[in-house]
Design a protein around this motif. Structure first.
Motif: not given
Length: 300
Positions: A130-151
């Protein structure tokens, strides 16, 4: 545009002994991957791409892919030793795969939207998707902005032995600065600890974030990876054990300030079958989640 889930499923479990991606651990023979796909669908993902090896394609299609028809679109790509950039040839004596970031490169041309990368044999949990799905849905048409789930490291240990984990450091804004792989981490007398390269015991807080290979990228990541892989091969093609890992590429991009990686927190408890004796514990944990109402008894 919905993000894509990219599942790294080309590896065999050397310590576990067999193709653990196909091992039924749920009450109706569900694999860990089945729970990942189920969580991804409810986390807003729109497609799943698997990277596998050609030699178990038939088994994989019969036992795995057939389940997901009518639930989510799926595609497969193949990782092989000879899939190298033009001008490079795999040494004939090499048997070891080229590593996780080589596996990621196999998605180039198939994935054209923000995507999450996960291991096939890791149980990441509902909240993390849910956390990474939300973040990736906000990144459309962006570059160089990545993310990682930190457990949180306390949520990722094995009861059967020590583990290796990528310990994450962040800046004041919550962006990744380094991922350092540490080995032989375990809980001893209530303390989570490892011994560093100087022989010093290091005790870790249970909430220290670690990488469990749950990354979020946009398609430009493929181009960087391809270029850096050429540099990697120039330096390492003769080393039969060398591997091109995702953290190697991420560290390069972060250090060069080419990209940022936002660290996402999750309350999910990770578990997986690192050792054969972990298996029953995973079966029990899945059953406990079903009993608690997190998952239906039959997924698909």
């Amino acid at each position: 545009m919905k993000p894509t889930l990219f599942v790294l499923a080309a590896g065999m479990g050397s310590r576990y002994g067999g193709l653990k991606q196909l091992d039924g651990l749920g009450p109706n023979g569900e694999t860990i991957m089945d729970y990942s796909i189920y969580d991804a669908i409810r986390g807003g993902f729109g497609k799943v791409v698997f990277v596998i090896r050609k030699d178990f394609e038939d088994d994989f299609r019969t036992k795995i892919l057939s389940k997901y028809e009518n639930h989510i679109p799926v595609e497969t790509v193949f990782q092989s030793l000879d899939k190298l950039p033009t001008g490079f040839n795999c040494p004939p004596e090499r048997t070891k795969p080229w590593g996780t970031n080589h596996a990621v490169l196999m998605g180039k041309g198939v994935i054209n939207e923000p995507f999450a990368v996960v291991n096939a044999d890791d149980f990441y949990g509902r909240d993390s998707y849910a956390v990474i799905g939300r973040e990736l849905s906000s990144l459309d048409n962006q570059r160089n902005n990545y993310c990682m789930v930190g457990f949180r490291i306390g949520n990722t240990l094995s009861e059967s032995g020590s583990v290796a984990r990528g310990i994450c450091d962040t800046d004041a804004d919550g962006f990744l600065t380094t991922v350092v792989e540490r080995t032989a981490i375990e809980r001893i007398d209530g303390e989570i600890q490892f011994v560093d390269e100087n022989g010093t015991k290091v005790v870790l807080d249970a909430n220290v974030p670690v990488s469990m290979n749950m990354w979020g990228f946009t398609p430009d990541y493929f181009d960087y990876s391809e270029e850096f892989f050429k540099d990697f091969l120039r330096d390492n093609i003769g080393n039969l054990k060398s591997e091109y890992f995702i953290p190697l590429m991420v560290n390069e991009l972060v250090t060069q300030k080419t990209a940022t990686v936002k660290l996402l927190d999750t309350a999910s408890k990770w578990f997986g079958v690192t050792y054969a004796k972990d298996r029953q514990g995973v079966v029990d944990k899945i059953q406990a989640l079903i009993d608690a109402g997190e998952y239906p008894a039959k997924l698909f």
